[in-house]
Design an enzyme around this catalytic site. Structure first.
Site, mmCIF file in Angstrom:
data_model
loop_
_atom_site.group_PDB
_atom_site.id
_atom_site.type_symbol
_atom_site.label_atom_id
_atom_site.label_comp_id
_atom_site.label_asym_id
_atom_site.label_seq_id
_atom_site.Cartn_x
_atom_site.Cartn_y
_atom_site.Cartn_z
ATOM 1 N N GLY A 54 4.462 9.777 6.294
ATOM 2 C CA GLY A 54 5.448 8.833 6.543
ATOM 3 C C GLY A 54 6.627 9.411 5.861
ATOM 4 O O GLY A 54 6.984 10.249 5.113
ATOM 5 N N GLY A 56 10.453 7.850 3.734
ATOM 6 C CA GLY A 56 11.163 6.638 3.324
ATOM 7 C C GLY A 56 12.663 6.980 2.987
ATOM 8 O O GLY A 56 12.812 8.084 3.256
ATOM 9 N N GLY A 59 12.596 9.978 0.353
ATOM 10 C CA GLY A 59 11.865 11.059 0.469
ATOM 11 C C GLY A 59 10.663 10.975 1.547
ATOM 12 O O GLY A 59 10.878 9.923 2.293
ATOM 13 N N VAL A 61 6.200 11.301 2.485
ATOM 14 C CA VAL A 61 4.827 11.215 1.860
ATOM 15 C C VAL A 61 3.999 12.154 2.799
ATOM 16 O O VAL A 61 3.956 12.101 4.145
ATOM 17 C CB VAL A 61 4.328 9.615 1.985
ATOM 18 C CG1 VAL A 61 2.983 9.668 1.266
ATOM 19 C CG2 VAL A 61 5.237 8.819 1.057
ATOM 20 N N LYS A 76 3.904 12.031 -2.805
ATOM 21 C CA LYS A 76 5.357 11.233 -2.610
ATOM 22 C C LYS A 76 6.273 12.509 -3.049
ATOM 23 O O LYS A 76 6.191 12.642 -4.267
ATOM 24 C CB LYS A 76 5.230 10.003 -3.213
ATOM 25 C CG LYS A 76 6.769 9.196 -2.688
ATOM 26 C CD LYS A 76 7.079 8.144 -3.379
ATOM 27 C CE LYS A 76 6.057 6.965 -2.817
ATOM 28 N NZ LYS A 76 6.303 5.668 -3.254
ATOM 29 N N ASP A 173 7.172 -6.363 -4.115
ATOM 30 C CA ASP A 173 7.495 -5.596 -2.980
ATOM 31 C C ASP A 173 5.966 -5.783 -2.098
ATOM 32 O O ASP A 173 5.632 -4.758 -1.476
ATOM 33 C CB ASP A 173 7.522 -4.210 -3.283
ATOM 34 C CG ASP A 173 8.318 -3.608 -2.036
ATOM 35 O OD1 ASP A 173 8.867 -4.216 -1.149
ATOM 36 O OD2 ASP A 173 8.371 -2.223 -1.902
ATOM 37 N N LYS A 175 3.820 -6.560 1.035
ATOM 38 C CA LYS A 175 4.007 -6.380 2.427
ATOM 39 C C LYS A 175 2.832 -5.460 3.055
ATOM 40 O O LYS A 175 2.399 -4.861 2.500
ATOM 41 C CB LYS A 175 5.593 -6.060 2.981
ATOM 42 C CG LYS A 175 5.845 -4.702 2.581
ATOM 43 C CD LYS A 175 7.198 -4.240 3.000
ATOM 44 C CE LYS A 175 7.563 -3.103 2.233
ATOM 45 N NZ LYS A 175 8.960 -2.555 2.788
ATOM 46 N N ASN A 178 2.826 -1.746 2.438
ATOM 47 C CA ASN A 178 2.599 -1.493 1.115
ATOM 48 C C ASN A 178 0.698 -1.462 0.716
ATOM 49 O O ASN A 178 0.633 -1.376 -0.475
ATOM 50 C CB ASN A 178 3.409 -2.061 0.012
ATOM 51 C CG ASN A 178 4.802 -1.508 0.041
ATOM 52 O OD1 ASN A 178 5.116 -0.578 0.714
ATOM 53 N ND2 ASN A 178 5.604 -2.215 -0.541
ATOM 54 N N ASP A 191 2.897 1.762 -3.842
ATOM 55 C CA ASP A 191 4.374 1.821 -3.775
ATOM 56 C C ASP A 191 4.744 0.676 -4.936
ATOM 57 O O ASP A 191 5.171 -0.579 -4.721
ATOM 58 C CB ASP A 191 5.153 1.262 -2.589
ATOM 59 C CG ASP A 191 6.496 1.786 -2.509
ATOM 60 O OD1 ASP A 191 6.914 1.877 -3.647
ATOM 61 O OD2 ASP A 191 7.023 1.978 -1.456
ATOM 62 N N THR A 211 11.829 -6.825 0.450
ATOM 63 C CA THR A 211 11.623 -7.095 1.771
ATOM 64 C C THR A 211 12.214 -8.418 2.381
ATOM 65 O O THR A 211 11.783 -9.330 1.891
ATOM 66 C CB THR A 211 10.477 -6.735 2.732
ATOM 67 O OG1 THR A 211 10.133 -5.490 2.136
ATOM 68 C CG2 THR A 211 10.563 -6.906 3.965
#
Length: 373
Positions: A54, A56, A59, A61, A76, A173, A175, A178, A191, A211
């Site tokens: 992924g 972000g 940076g 992952v 990461k 955070d 969600k 995560n 995260d 978020t």
């Protein structure tokens, strides 16, 4: 409201407003080994990239493997230039320390951390099941989302309770993106870039972060003149939103184009509506979490005794002695043997400051011939 929405949208471009307090309240790193034996430090050259997992804002992952033993991890890689530009360097030190200090089955843990002139690297548990978000629509379509919500919600609850009670950490955070799923179907919270260390449960902070759909009303109100800030109860609110999204497939307060002003207005109005398939116990626990007054929201202990979780044996769950109901839904991905590629940093003259206390490797390590994990 428009001014608040504008400030929220620009939040990532501003230095972190909590920098000074964060500097004072970072969980201390563990002491260095005292055996007097000098060891070569790990670098990104000790790992190879298997595949990308992924991307972000700061940076990427990757799934990586360690050259000495081919053990695989998630890595990461964070660009220092963007971190320092936005005043987030101390938040990354916070994330590293949370990953390192926690000893919980439902939280991602740190294996190694190190840095180069340009990047910070966090090497963590690899959760091959991917993000919980990728399962939600399937579970909803199969009509089992409420049963799964009890299991996943219970594991998330234990992880958040541990953050609050043991580490004195406000998560901020929560969600589905995560929450990662392991090969065994159990979850790990990941995260911790927005985590905030607090000295007491009455401590308040004012930085607007998180978020949109998961922001508690007091986070939105914290930008208004004279507002006293928000506390750890924002994680209880987010937990209610999280349960709603697992069950229904989307959070209760949203907008097709994710218009910040409209979403925040819906949050403040708090007019909850439930699809007809929501069971009474599901509605009740969500309503209790989504109280406008933070002091009226339940504690983690009260949530654990709610009828929604009546089928949960908390001790067995903590020990992972309960089979995950999503285990059978994890895709049986056939590992395609690809040649791992080296990690390469683009050559430039840019050199950024070193983040103190960021390096970590187990004391038994480290040299190029080591077979340690």
């Amino acid at each position: 409201m428009g001014q608040i929405a504008s400030q929220l949208c620009n939040q990532s471009a501003k230095p972190n407003q909590e920098t000074d307090s964060t500097r004072q309240s970072l969980p201390p790193p563990p002491p260095p080994p005292s055996n007097g034996v000098a060891k070569a430090q790990l670098t990104y050259n000790d790992f190879e990239i298997v595949k990308s997992l992924g991307q972000g804002a700061y940076g990427n992952v990757y799934q990586v493997q360690k050259k000495t033993n081919n053990k695989q991890f998630a890595m990461k890689a964070i660009k220092k230039s963007k971190l320092l530009q936005n005043g987030m360097d101390l938040q990354m030190l916070m994330e590293k320390n949370v990953l390192l200090k926690n000893k919980h089955p439902f939280l991602v843990t740190l294996k190694y951390s190190f840095q180069s002139d340009k990047k910070l690297y966090l090497v963590m548990d690899l959760c091959k099941g991917g993000e919980l978000l990728s399962y939600i629509s399937q579970l909803n379509r199969l009509g089992i989302s409420q049963e799964v919500a009890k299991f996943i919600g219970a594991e998330v609850l234990l992880g958040l309770e541990y953050l609050h009670k043991k580490l004195k950490i406000m998560y901020r955070d929560l969600k589905p993106e995560n929450i990662l799923v392991g090969e065994d179907g159990h979850i790990k919270i990941a995260d911790f870039g927005l985590a905030k260390h607090f000295q007491s449960e009455n401590e308040k902070c004012t930085t607007v972060c998180g978020t949109l759909e998961y922001l508690a009303p007091e986070i939105i109100q914290s930008l208004q003149p004279g507002f006293q800030g928000y506390g750890i109860e924002v994680d209880i609110w987010a937990f209610g939103i999280f349960l709603y999204e697992i069950i229904s497939g989307q959070p209760p307060f949203t907008h097709p184009k994710r218009n910040p002003e409209i979403i925040m207005k819906k949050v403040l109005q708090n007019k909850l509506q439930f699809p007809s398939y929501f069971k009474e116990e599901s509605k009740d626990i969500i309503i209790k979490c989504l109280q406008n007054n933070p002091q009226e929201r339940p504690t983690w202990e009260q949530l654990k005794s709610h009828s929604f979780f009546s089928s949960i044996n908390w001790d067995d769950l903590y020990k992972k002695q309960v089979m995950s109901p999503i285990l059978k839904h994890i895709p049986k991905r056939q590992e395609i043997k690809k040649q791992a590629r080296p990690i390469i940093e683009t050559q430039t003259d840019e050199i950024y400051k070193s983040i103190k206390d960021f390096y970590y490797a187990p004391q038994s390590l480290v040299n190029q011939n080591s077979n340690q994990s």
